[in-house]
Design a protein around this motif. Structure first.
Motif, mmCIF file in Angstrom:
data_model
loop_
_atom_site.group_PDB
_atom_site.id
_atom_site.type_symbol
_atom_site.label_atom_id
_atom_site.label_comp_id
_atom_site.label_asym_id
_atom_site.label_seq_id
_atom_site.Cartn_x
_atom_site.Cartn_y
_atom_site.Cartn_z
ATOM 1 N N PHE A 97 0.818 -1.216 0.000
ATOM 2 C CA PHE A 97 0.000 0.000 0.000
ATOM 3 C C PHE A 97 0.847 1.259 0.000
ATOM 4 C CE2 PHE A 97 -2.773 -3.242 1.667
ATOM 5 C CZ PHE A 97 -3.824 -3.098 0.799
ATOM 6 N N TYR A 101 0.047 4.249 -2.578
ATOM 7 C CA TYR A 101 -0.373 5.562 -2.092
ATOM 8 C C TYR A 101 0.736 6.593 -2.076
ATOM 9 C CZ TYR A 101 -4.928 3.904 -1.345
ATOM 10 O OH TYR A 101 -6.166 3.436 -1.579
ATOM 11 N N LEU A 134 -8.798 5.666 -11.738
ATOM 12 C CA LEU A 134 -9.988 5.086 -11.111
ATOM 13 C C LEU A 134 -10.367 3.792 -11.810
ATOM 14 C CD1 LEU A 134 -12.283 5.672 -9.043
ATOM 15 C CD2 LEU A 134 -13.574 6.605 -10.924
ATOM 16 N N VAL A 138 -8.839 -0.337 -9.330
ATOM 17 C CA VAL A 138 -9.727 -1.200 -8.537
ATOM 18 C C VAL A 138 -9.557 -2.681 -8.901
ATOM 19 C CG1 VAL A 138 -12.124 -1.681 -7.948
ATOM 20 C CG2 VAL A 138 -11.342 0.663 -8.105
ATOM 21 N N MET A 141 -6.226 -3.870 -7.543
ATOM 22 C CA MET A 141 -6.141 -4.040 -6.090
ATOM 23 C C MET A 141 -6.923 -5.255 -5.617
ATOM 24 S SD MET A 141 -5.532 -0.176 -4.827
ATOM 25 C CE MET A 141 -5.887 -0.274 -3.178
ATOM 26 N N ILE A 142 -7.987 -5.591 -6.330
ATOM 27 C CA ILE A 142 -8.712 -6.807 -5.959
ATOM 28 C C ILE A 142 -7.803 -8.033 -6.171
ATOM 29 C CG2 ILE A 142 -10.708 -8.254 -6.479
ATOM 30 C CD1 ILE A 142 -11.793 -5.818 -5.428
ATOM 31 N N MET A 145 -5.245 -8.086 -3.529
ATOM 32 C CA MET A 145 -5.892 -8.544 -2.296
ATOM 33 C C MET A 145 -5.922 -10.066 -2.257
ATOM 34 S SD MET A 145 -9.859 -7.994 -1.451
ATOM 35 C CE MET A 145 -10.689 -9.184 -0.423
ATOM 36 N N TYR A 281 -14.223 -1.611 -15.997
ATOM 37 C CA TYR A 281 -15.263 -2.055 -15.067
ATOM 38 C C TYR A 281 -16.106 -3.165 -15.652
ATOM 39 C CZ TYR A 281 -14.007 1.149 -11.506
ATOM 40 O OH TYR A 281 -13.301 1.767 -10.508
ATOM 41 N N LEU A 285 -12.663 -6.191 -14.062
ATOM 42 C CA LEU A 285 -13.208 -6.241 -12.706
ATOM 43 C C LEU A 285 -13.927 -7.560 -12.470
ATOM 44 C CD1 LEU A 285 -13.544 -4.689 -10.088
ATOM 45 C CD2 LEU A 285 -15.734 -3.898 -10.915
ATOM 46 N N PHE C 391 -8.078 -1.206 5.106
ATOM 47 C CA PHE C 391 -7.766 -2.133 4.008
ATOM 48 C C PHE C 391 -7.323 -3.483 4.555
ATOM 49 C CE2 PHE C 391 -6.451 1.375 0.844
ATOM 50 C CZ PHE C 391 -7.773 1.677 0.693
ATOM 51 N N ALA C 403 -14.612 -5.033 -0.841
ATOM 52 C CA ALA C 403 -13.340 -4.392 -1.191
ATOM 53 C C ALA C 403 -13.473 -3.528 -2.431
ATOM 54 C CB ALA C 403 -12.261 -5.443 -1.413
ATOM 55 N N ILE C 404 -14.374 -3.912 -3.345
ATOM 56 C CA ILE C 404 -14.576 -3.063 -4.531
ATOM 57 C C ILE C 404 -14.942 -1.658 -4.083
ATOM 58 C CG2 ILE C 404 -16.014 -2.648 -6.555
ATOM 59 C CD1 ILE C 404 -16.319 -5.605 -6.872
ATOM 60 N N PHE C 407 -11.909 0.095 -2.211
ATOM 61 C CA PHE C 407 -10.841 0.571 -3.096
ATOM 62 C C PHE C 407 -11.357 1.656 -4.030
ATOM 63 C CE2 PHE C 407 -8.963 -3.899 -2.607
ATOM 64 C CZ PHE C 407 -8.226 -3.501 -1.520
ATOM 65 N N PHE C 408 -12.580 1.465 -4.499
ATOM 66 C CA PHE C 408 -13.156 2.465 -5.402
ATOM 67 C C PHE C 408 -13.220 3.826 -4.715
ATOM 68 C CE2 PHE C 408 -16.633 4.802 -7.293
ATOM 69 C CZ PHE C 408 -16.383 4.635 -8.641
ATOM 70 N N SER C 410 -11.447 4.851 -2.309
ATOM 71 C CA SER C 410 -10.119 5.380 -2.031
ATOM 72 C C SER C 410 -9.517 6.046 -3.264
ATOM 73 C CB SER C 410 -9.251 4.236 -1.542
ATOM 74 O OG SER C 410 -7.926 4.502 -1.774
ATOM 75 N N ILE C 411 -9.660 5.389 -4.420
ATOM 76 C CA ILE C 411 -9.113 5.992 -5.637
ATOM 77 C C ILE C 411 -10.010 7.147 -6.079
ATOM 78 C CG2 ILE C 411 -8.332 5.547 -7.987
ATOM 79 C CD1 ILE C 411 -6.811 3.967 -5.948
ATOM 80 N N GLY C 412 -11.333 6.930 -5.921
ATOM 81 C CA GLY C 412 -12.262 7.981 -6.314
ATOM 82 C C GLY C 412 -12.037 9.258 -5.533
#
Lengths: 302, 189, 610
Positions: A97, A101, A134, A138, A141-142, A145, A281, A285, C391, C403-404, C407-408, C410-412
């Motif tokens: 992370f 970040y 954006l 996502v 990161m999934i 995870m 998406y 995703l 997280f 988690a979607i 994370f969404f 957080s980035i959003g």
């Protein structure tokens, strides 16, 4: 502590030199794909040093400060990056992370500086860059995870790499095939390769965030970009390709990953920005979540 | 007997040294801003793509004047375009070079008697290299670029310095032809 | 008389509220200065006496009210009173804009009283009364801003929350036999526990502005006076988090366990709603034009994080949630104050009307920048620590669907927090604002203090995490492993000070590179690349309207779904009413009498039916 900092700065410098050289080599390779001769392999170095030798313009203090913050944030991120199992500045603190970040600090600095230039195209570019982020972040990161969960709960990048090197464990790109595909697509988005190159789009929005830069500010952004690519490709190597035990293996993997991405990118055209979002998406995703569910709950891992 | 001890360079010499090093980078990485005003622009695609591949010289297209090193003026310039060309040229970061394409930028070419087109580009902005022809061969274009590189090496590509030194003269010419460089029309309050 | 007694602090505050009203009648400015003094006094008293363990809980004057100092109450009280104190510095500068100046000062202090009562009581009835006291006093602060309509909405949604809380209290009382909080929460069991869980969640959702009770939040925060907005987002909303801790963590609902993730179904549903809250908050924040509304939706999405973390409910998750409460409280207060400072000068918070404020208000800009870095969860600010822990909790639990959302969001958050930065502070300097100056010192001061605290919470979080660990232990979870500088979660260790230090090193190196090379030529903002076009109007070169238009287009069809749902529910209720009216209240009296007899006999019989 001082030694660690120096090692960290060394990693950042190594990343810069490596990626700049790789960038040049890849320009040559892409040129060959297009039946051209292509530039010298050290062309990117020449470009960057040339930019530093020019006299630039400045649109006020935020324009300069943002650039400094951007490069500083990226250097800081690179300092945490493990190269091989042994070359790592701050052992135990290479948390996934942090990379995601702390990288954002650099991005924010650049975005701030670009908007501070007062050019609408720069703001549009930043808007597109953030929107693309954006989109790709996502699914990625999934998948990560899932990896963290599978390694028994470590988000340390070097430990994830070490986990894959244990006999009996496959690289995660093989162990999680769906996730691997998602990660490759996301990596293309991260690196801004076609078809996800929407936020640079030179012919459309005049290179987006970089529209007002010239001279040393642009040079610093180039350095920043090279180190960013180094961080992102390294992350992919450590998370999905089993890391690297020695420097040679690392260089080989780095070269293969980066070249492969460039080859893919050289045959694609550019997406529109909303197509990027819808694309990520939709399939990535879906694949990432499917992968997470079958890997975490059902335990189906190759 | 002459002393062998290290004699420090003066600031001027150091600057000169740095300038020469800088020149090496500058001539090997010329980023172009293409101001495609006329038909000569058609020579650029073959120059860029696999036929002649200017990337092997380190050249490449750039999107904005801030990033570019060399301004390519590819063809005739009407008065309306000239305003914008001057504006663009002044936005480029120094050192900057200009390459004029075709006979239109040299003497007006086939438009030499037009009321709306200027004849000599170097009256308005300093031109380092001209590529003659109507339109020039792609070989000639590539030759022009290598010439520019040679000039940078020999420190004779001094157009941007000239524009600073004789700014009054250039400004006077610009104003004589254009009336004023800035425009105020129905789109601008 | 004991000055360290909660009762005393409460009464002094209450009395000074009245005093502020009286003084405010004479001179509005002086009345608002009283609010500064009082809220500073309360903050210092709570923090000083509280963390020295000197707060006295005995009551001498107030009947039926009992107090108790808990770690969690103290934590919330010090956070919220601190926000109140910082925001109160803005009151004198804004007081002239209100219609009822004296009343404003009084209500501001009264809501502080309510807050104190809620956090320091051990009795559900006291809690409820003070809860309502806060709701009512804050409710009358809202219409002093732009519109009175939002007050109605706030009242309606608050009522849902209040009734849910009241029913939950009654349910617990029916099992434990007393209004004691600890007993009530401990003794409620079986189906009633699940119901209490749901009701308390509803109460928390209404206060936090979580989906589907979120409609009031953007309206109220957008319309309320600027300092009140900061108080709402940084302070009053956190009441919801307090209720959520009570309900979501301390209660164990019994529906059925989802085997794969070892989580109760009711918990999963709440976490899912939290995740939806995050997504909706983010998407709506992205498309707002009003900076205050944008930050309001961001508050909503951050509330979602707190809910998700609390439902997961292990040590890391709870500390993450509580740290998020703190980090978000100060960050959003700072951000709202920065916007308020701009709004005071320009009289607008619409981003499409503003631009280039950085050149007028550089300090305000820096404050806003630090605040949004924290809100987006980027190191080295406080928000990163809490998001990191949340997280970890989500990943460790293995919840990909939730988690979607996490994370969404957080980035959003990068997207929406950047928008005011780009459109309002950066970009072209619009000519009508060229003459503006930086905010006065007493407005800058609280903002700088808040920024300092945001950085402190990001660089050295361990002292505060130590305090939070005490709460976590109180709540029956395992404490987070912290050393002097590092935090160890499920998935590894971070060293916030190291991260910030390296960021400093990186910036230093970058700065060295920057000054080594030739100085840049200064040019104006208008001298910018326009593809050779001449443009003289700043507005034309300022990209601020519909910033994320391509993204917005993808979902703008669906944004009014909730409003429409509520509308259709209202219509349905009206239809039911018509139905009853038609059958029961006809103009034939004998029909009405017949039904009344039937219902009365049913009611009489009811005891055995139930």
């Amino acid at each position: 502590m001082v030694v660690n900092i120096l090692v960290g700065l060394g990693v950042a410098l190594f990343g810069f030199v490596l990626q700049t050289a790789m960038g040049g080599i890849n320009r040559k390779i892409v040129a060959r794909v297009q039946k051209r001769i292509g530039p010298k392999w050290y062309q990117e170095f020449i470009d960057i040093f040339k930019l530093f030798s020019k006299r630039s313009v400045s649109h006020g203090w935020i324009f300069d400060f943002g650039v400094i913050m951007a490069l500083g944030g990226i250097i800081a991120t690179a300092m945490f990056m493990p190269v091989t199992a042994n070359i790592i500045a701050f052992e135990g603190y290479d948390n996934f992370f942090i990379f995601v970040y702390l990288l954002a600090v650099g991005m924010l600095g650049m975005a701030m500086s670009a908007s501070g230039s007062g050019n609408p195209l720069a703001s549009i570019g930043v808007m597109r860059a953030l929107t693309t982020m954006l989109a790709y972040e996502v699914p990625f990161m999934i998948v990560v995870m899932t990896i963290i969960k599978l390694t028994g709960g470590t988000s340390s990048v070097s430990e994830i790499a070490a986990f894959q090197q244990i006999a009996g464990n496959n690289w995660f790109i093989i162990a999680l095939p769906l996730g691997g595909i998602v990660a490759i697509i996301s990596l293309m988005g991260m690196l801004g390769k076609k078809p996800f190159e929407t936020y640079i789009a030179p012919a459309e929005i005049a290179s987006g965030p970089m529209v007002e830069y010239g001279g040393k500010q642009l040079g610093m952004l180039f350095v920043m970009h090279e180190i960013t690519v180094f961080i992102e490709v390294s992350l992919f190597i450590h998370l999905f390709l089993g890391g690297a035990a020695t420097l040679g293996v690392y260089l080989l993997k780095y070269f293969l990953v980066y070249t492969a991405l460039n080859l893919i990118s050289s045959v694609y055209a550019r997406f529109k920005i909303d197509q990027v979002v819808v694309f990520f998406y939709k399939w990535p995703l879906f694949m990432a979540v499917t992968q997470a569910i079958i890997a975490i709950y059902l335990g189906w891992v190759i | 007997m002459k002393s062998t001890k290290f004699s420090p360079m003066t600031q001027e010499q150091i600057d000169k040294k740095w300038w020469e090093i800088g020149n090496y980078f500058r001539r090997n990485s010329l980023w172009m801003l293409m101001y495609c005003t006329g038909c000569c622009a058609i020579e650029l695609p073959p120059a860029m793509t696999s036929a002649y591949d200017m990337e092997r010289l380190g050249m490449g297209p750039m999107a904005t004047p801030r990033q570019a090193d060399v301004l390519l003026v590819t063809g005739y310039l009407s008065l309306k375009t000239l305003r914008r060309l001057i504006y663009t040229y002044e936005q480029m970061s120094e050192p900057k070079y200009v390459v004029g394409f075709g006979s239109c930028t040299i003497n007006g070419g086939i438009y030499h008697d037009s009321h709306a087109v200027i004849n000599k580009l170097d009256q308005y902005i300093p031109v380092d290299v001209y590529v003659a022809g109507c339109m020039p061969n792609t070989e000639a274009v590539m030759n022009g670029f290598t010439d520019l590189m040679g000039m940078i090496k020999n420190k004779t590509a001094r157009g941007w310095l000239d524009y600073k030194e004789r700014n009054d003269w250039y400004k006077k010419n610009q104003l004589d032809s254009l009336g004023e460089v800035l425009v105020h029309d129905e789109f601008h309050e | 008389m004991n000055f360290a007694s909660i009762e005393m602090i409460l009464m002094i505050t209450l009395a000074s509220g009245v005093l502020a009203y009286l003084i405010g009648k004479l001179n509005a400015k002086l009345g608002s200065i009283v609010t500064i003094l009082v809220s500073m006094y309360v903050t210092i008293a709570v923090i000083y006496f509280g963390y020295n363990g000197e707060l006295v809980i005995t009551t001498e004057y107030l009947p039926l009210v009992t107090f108790k100092v808990t770690n969690i109450g103290l934590f919330f009280a010090s956070t919220v009173t601190f926000v109140f104190a910082m925001v109160s510095f803005f009151n004198p500068f804004f007081i002239d804009k209100y219609k009822f100046k004296a009343l404003y000062s009084m209500l501001y202090i009264f809501s502080l009283v309510g807050i104190l009562g809620v956090f320091f009581t051990d009795n559900f009835m006291t809690l409820f009364v003070f809860f309502e006291f806060t709701v009512w006093s804050s409710m009358f602060l809202i219409p002093m801003g732009k519109s009175t309509k939002s007050t109605t909405l706030y009242f309606a949604m608050s009522t849902i929350g209040s009734f849910a809380l009241l029913y939950a209290i009654f349910l617990m009382r029916s099992q434990s036999g007393s209004f004691d909080i600890d007993q009530g929460l401990a003794m409620v069991s079986g189906a009633k526990a699940t119901w209490t869980y749901i009701l308390l969640s509803v109460a928390a959702f209404a206060k936090l502005g979580a989906f589907p009770l979120h409609l009031w939040l953007p309206k109220v925060l957008g319309d309320a006076p600027d300092p009140v907005t900061a108080v709402f987002s940084g302070g009053l909303e956190k009441l919801g988090a307090f209720v959520a801790v009570m309900g979501l963590v301390r209660l164990a609902p019994v529906s059925f366990n989802i085997g794969a993730i070892d989580m109760d179904f009711a918990r999963y549903v709440i976490a899912f709603i939290g995740s939806i809250t995050i997504i909706i908050g983010t998407l709506m924040a992205i498309r707002q034009d009003d900076a205050k509304k944008l930050l309001a939706y961001s508050s909503m999405s951050n509330g979602g994080y707190i809910i998700v973390a609390l439902t997961i409910g292990n040590g890391i998750a709870i500390s993450g949630a509580l740290y998020h409460v703190l980090a978000h409280a100060i960050a959003s207060a700072a951000a709202f104050l920065a916007i308020a400072a701009v709004a005071r000068k320009t009289n607008t918070t619409k981003m499409s009307e503003l631009g280039g404020m950085i050149h007028n208000m550089p300090i305000t800009y820096m404050v806003y920048l630090i605040a949004i870095i924290s809100m987006a969860g980027i190191p080295p600010m406080g928000g990163f620590i809490s998001k990191w822990m949340i997280f970890q909790a989500v990943i460790n639990k293995g919840l990909p669907i939730i988690a979607i959302g996490v994370f969404f969001g957080s980035i959003g958050s990068f997207l929406y927090v950047f928008r005011p930065l780009a459109a309002l502070f950066l970009g072209q300097q619009l000519p009508e604002y060229k003459h503006l100056k930086e905010a006065p010192f007493f407005m800058v001061l609280p903002m700088i203090i808040l920024s300092g605290l945001i950085i402190y919470t990001g660089v050295l979080p361990n002292y505060i995490l130590g305090k939070i660990n005490e709460i976590v232990v109180d709540l029956g979870a395992t404490a987070v492993t912290i050393t002097e500088y590092t935090i160890t979660g499920f998935n590894g260790t971070i060293h916030p000070a190291l991260i910030s230090g390296m960021f400093g090193v990186g910036v230093f190196v970058a700065f060295l590179i920057f000054i080594t090379f030739k100085k840049s030529k200064k040019v104006t903002l208008m001298d910018t690349y326009t593809a050779g076009e001449f443009i003289y109007t700043e507005e034309l070169l300022h990209y601020s309207v519909d910033f994320y238009a391509p993204l917005e287009r993808l979902y703008e069809k669906y944004i009014h779904i909730m409003e429409k749902t509520y509308d259709s529910i209202r219509n349905k209720i009206a239809e039911v009413g018509h139905f009853f009216k038609y059958y029961f209240f006809t103009n034939k009296p004998e029909v009405s009498v017949f039904w009344i007899v039937i219902i009365v006999s049913l009611l009489l019989w009811g005891e055995s039916l139930w």
